[in-house]
Design an enzyme around this catalytic site. Structure first.
Site, PDB file in Angstrom:
ATOM      1  CD  GLN A  12      -3.611  -0.526   2.017  1.00 47.13           C
ATOM      2  OE1 GLN A  12      -3.467  -1.512   3.464  1.00 47.13           O
ATOM      3  NE2 GLN A  12      -3.628   0.414   2.435  1.00 47.13           N
ATOM      4  CB  SER A  93       2.719  -4.975   3.293  1.00 47.70           C
ATOM      5  OG  SER A  93       1.859  -5.356   4.029  1.00 47.70           O
ATOM      6  CG  LEU A  94      -1.522  -5.926  -1.395  1.00 46.40           C
ATOM      7  CD1 LEU A  94      -2.864  -6.450  -0.771  1.00 46.40           C
ATOM      8  CD2 LEU A  94      -1.619  -4.352  -1.842  1.00 46.40           C
ATOM      9  NE  ARG A 118      -2.675  -8.905   4.320  1.00 49.81           N
ATOM     10  CZ  ARG A 118      -2.360  -7.645   4.762  1.00 49.81           C
ATOM     11  NH1 ARG A 118      -2.541  -6.631   3.837  1.00 49.81           N
ATOM     12  NH2 ARG A 118      -1.071  -7.532   5.094  1.00 49.81           N
ATOM     13  CG  HIS A 202       2.399  -5.122   8.749  1.00 50.12           C
ATOM     14  ND1 HIS A 202       2.445  -6.182   8.585  1.00 50.12           N
ATOM     15  CD2 HIS A 202       3.136  -4.326   7.947  1.00 50.12           C
ATOM     16  CE1 HIS A 202       2.466  -6.563   7.102  1.00 50.12           C
ATOM     17  NE2 HIS A 202       2.360  -5.139   6.797  1.00 50.12           N
ATOM     18  CD  GLN A 251       1.977 -10.005   5.863  1.00 46.54           C
ATOM     19  OE1 GLN A 251       0.766  -9.487   5.449  1.00 46.54           O
ATOM     20  NE2 GLN A 251       2.210 -10.154   3.941  1.00 46.54           N
TER      21      GLN A 251
END
Length: 311
Positions: A12, A93-94, A118, A202, A251
């Protein structure tokens, strides 16, 4: 044909209205991939990405499927053009989800639905305005970790993205992040930059969302990736499906170890990264991690064709 490249997928922050427009004008597979994603989501994702508002695109549950579809679309065009096969993949991440879709572990339809959920779970875990994230520039990791422990005062604040040497993102309760930011500036941080996000990703505040994500992950088919994917939390390659699921759950509330991920990609033999998605954020980070790790961006025709011929 395999090559000494790794494909890397952004998280993101890389999204923008009009992204991939030039690439789509040359390659019909871009819009075709978005059309498949739209079928799974129940709305026209391409139209939103091209003609919607930035405010709408920046909603977490829309940003995530949009970026996943973008990465998968570029990857499919790369294959259509007989681009060299990478020896490994990773995503920030994503982006780890995008990597798993491109590596054949998760279908595109399941992938976009999963990351939409998510995003919803992340937002539900911490109402807007209660959490915060900030980028800390110019201090070493250990000092940042120590200051976060001092600033917590019963709340949550911790390092959540180890992006490059001298760039760490912290997240948690807004008041605790603000306290940590003041202390870090006093310790000599070059900058502490608040990030324009609605969710403190996170950190341990995401644990309730992770528990719900587990249920979502248990409901979809996951296969062993056809191309090795280095995960965020351990910077290791998992082939066991249960281990892949577990790493995705962890994660959610664990730091992104991007420095270690890039080091692991290089340890597998990768000498260059191809940033497969909009923007060039990861390419910039990777240069600061190791200047020997060359970078290519694939977001527009010029960059795409240069990478295609170079690697």
């Amino acid at each position: 044909m395999s090559s000494n490249i790794a494909f890397i997928y952004p998280g993101q922050g890389s999204q923008s209205i009009g992204m991939l427009k030039e690439l789509a004008s040359e390659f019909g597979l871009i819009e075709n991939t978005f059309a498949k994603a739209s079928e799974a989501l129940g709305y026209d994702l391409w139209d939103l990405v091209q003609n919607g508002s930035a405010e709408q695109l920046n909603q977490t549950d829309i940003t995530q499927p949009a970026l996943l579809a973008a990465g998968v679309a570029i990857w499919r065009v790369w294959g259509e053009q007989d681009g060299a096969e990478p020896i490994a993949m990773a995503g920030h991440s994503l982006g780890e989800y995008t990597a798993l879709v491109c590596a054949g572990a998760i279908s595109l339809a399941d992938g976009v639905r999963l990351v939409k959920k998510r995003g919803e779970l992340m937002q539900q875990a911490v109402p807007a305005g209660q959490g915060a994230m900030a980028a800390v520039l110019g201090l070493d990791d250990e000092l940042i970790e120590k200051i976060c422990r001092q600033a917590a005062e019963g709340q949550v604040v911790s390092p959540v993205n180890y992006n490059s040497p001298g760039q760490v993102v912290i997240a948690g309760d807004k008041a605790a992040v603000d306290r940590a930011g003041d202390l870090l500036k006093a310790q000599g941080a070059k900058k502490v930059v608040p990030l324009a996000v609605s969710v403190p990703s996170h950190c341990s505040l995401m644990k309730p969302a992770a528990d719900q994500l587990q249920l979502e992950l248990d409901g979809i088919d996951i296969s062993s990736p056809l191309i090795p994917v280095v995960n965020n939390v351990d910077a290791t390659v998992e082939t066991d499906v249960a281990a892949i699921r577990a790493a995705l759950v962890r994660q959610m509330y664990s730091p992104v170890q991007w420095v270690k991920v890039v080091q692991q990609l290089m340890a597998t033999g990768a000498e260059a990264g191809c940033e497969c998605g909009p923007g060039k954020v990861l390419t910039g980070l990777n240069k600061r991690i190791d200047r020997k790790f060359a970078g290519n961006t694939l977001q527009d025709p010029a960059g795409f064709h240069a990478a295609l011929t170079k690697v």
